[in-house]
Design an enzyme around this catalytic site. Structure first.
Site, PDB file in Angstrom:
ATOM      1  N   ASP A  12       0.861  -1.182   0.000  1.00 40.00           N
ATOM      2  CA  ASP A  12       0.000   0.000   0.000  1.00 40.00           C
ATOM      3  C   ASP A  12       0.898   1.233   0.000  1.00 40.00           C
ATOM      4  OD1 ASP A  12      -2.182   1.642   0.121  1.00 40.00           O
ATOM      5  OD2 ASP A  12      -2.720   1.158   2.185  1.00 40.00           O
ATOM      6  N   ASP A 106      -2.966   2.489  -6.043  1.00 39.75           N
ATOM      7  CA  ASP A 106      -1.880   2.543  -5.059  1.00 39.75           C
ATOM      8  C   ASP A 106      -1.772   1.334  -4.144  1.00 39.75           C
ATOM      9  OD1 ASP A 106      -4.252   3.093  -3.753  1.00 39.75           O
ATOM     10  OD2 ASP A 106      -3.374   4.546  -2.373  1.00 39.75           O
ATOM     11  N   GLU A 107      -2.483   0.254  -4.437  1.00 34.86           N
ATOM     12  CA  GLU A 107      -2.330  -0.926  -3.581  1.00 34.86           C
ATOM     13  C   GLU A 107      -2.630  -2.193  -4.369  1.00 34.86           C
ATOM     14  OE1 GLU A 107      -5.225  -1.596  -0.440  1.00 34.86           O
ATOM     15  OE2 GLU A 107      -6.525  -0.047  -1.292  1.00 34.86           O
TER      16      GLU A 107
END
Length: 361
Positions: A12, A106-107
């Protein structure tokens, strides 16, 4: 013989959008910044860690954010840049495993059970991935390492920012018992409030409830809650899974007849759904509102638009228009839900988040 435990990493990025802006504009470093617009009806898309100290979070109205942090600096979002950086990060992931399941820009989950790079442990693999991300992008990432996806995602929050944490098979169930249920993936704010009203505040409380009790209060989500309270999650990392919809629903504490209260509930569900759409940069064209009456009769109202629902205001308007088509109600309403579907594209690649519970997105 049982197969060996999986080795799952959840990576993350730390305050991704805001960190990209601070990276590209040194004058913003160390300052509380919000990605978004300071307009009266604006919403914070992301906040730097300096802003989070003041309680500024994503999905917060801009006027509220400024009230909490008068020195807050708003930066217009640059989604093309975020997508480009995300592609760099995804390319790094795939050097370590082909089993990558992105959740948003983003993860992602990574299954590193097959040791492609020959590193001694999953811990070392996560450390190497984070180092590569920093070397190539100048950004930091946090990681959770465990034997299933649920625990890996929980673990990635444990040492944020720029850290990592591992939950081993011998500690998983006991560790979950110590955590507040509000932290559990699949337990959103509405469900967490409902659990607390039932005396469930920690993983230990959830584990103590019989499956019959959970089914009576949480329906189809009960089996999921029963499993995660024991640290169990058998879902594989699926690189081919594409999200087909994003939905959120809630059961009211009492049956509602007041149109104002009903609209407010629908608007809150739309806000929950928008939070996922905005983060994943996945915008659908179909909006569906679900209504369940006091006698458990269920209806839906849908509309498909020619273009994507790409702002919170559009989703709020569409959801409100749909619920107004059944107002005033002839009988009490016990549940409302909002779902967005018909995604034309998903953040330049597969994006998925499993739906569990009344309000998970």
């Amino acid at each position: 013989m049982e197969p060996p435990p999986r080795k799952i990493i959840h990576v993350d990025m730390d305050a991704f959008f805001a960190s990209v802006e601070q990276r590209d504009d040194p004058s913003l470093r160390g300052k509380p910044i919000a990605v978004g617009h300071a307009a009266a009806r604006g919403v914070v898309a992301a906040a730097s860690y300096e802003a989070r100290v003041f309680g500024v979070r994503s999905a917060l109205p801009s006027v509220t954010a400024l009230r909490r942090c008068p020195d807050l600096v708003f930066v217009p979002p640059r989604f093309d840049v975020y997508k480009q950086v995300s592609r760099q990060i995804q390319a790094i992931f795939r050097e370590y495993t082909p089993l990558v399941q992105p959740l948003s820009l983003d993860e992602a989950y990574l299954d590193v059970t097959a040791n492609v790079q020959g590193l001694p442990t999953a811990w070392a693999t996560a450390k190497a991935i984070r180092a590569r991300i920093f070397e190539e992008t100048g950004l930091t990432a946090s990681a959770g390492i465990s034997y299933n996806k649920f625990l890996a995602k929980l673990a990635s929050d444990q040492r944020k920012p720029n850290g990592q944490f591992a939950v081993t098979p011998d500690m998983g169930a006991a560790w979950v018992e110590t955590l507040p249920v509000a932290r559990f993936h699949g337990v959103g704010p509405v469900t967490a409030k409902k659990m607390q009203a039932l005396g469930i505040t920690t993983g230990a409380d959830l584990r103590a409830k019989p499956i019959a009790f959970l089914r009576a209060h949480f329906g189809n989500a009960a089996d999921w809650y029963h499993a995660i309270a024991r640290g169990e999650d058998h879902r594989p990392v699926d690189p081919d899974r594409i999200r087909k919809s994003s939905g959120s629903e809630t059961t009211f504490n009492r049956d509602l007849l007041d149109p104002v209260e009903i609209e407010a509930g629908v608007r809150q569900m739309a806000e929950d759904v928008w939070g996922w759409c905005d983060k994943a940069q996945a915008f659908g064209r179909t909006v569906t509102v679900k209504v369940k009456y006091t006698d458990f009769q269920q209806i839906t109202r849908s509309r498909t638009y020619p273009g994507p629902i790409d702002t919170a205001e559009k989703l709020h308007t569409a959801s409100t228009d749909l619920i107004r088509s059944v107002l005033p109600p002839a009988k009490g309403i016990r549940l409302v839900g909002v779902t967005v579907s018909t995604f034309d594209s998903l953040a330049d690649g597969p994006v998925a988040l499993p739906l569990f519970g009344d309000d998970a997105t």
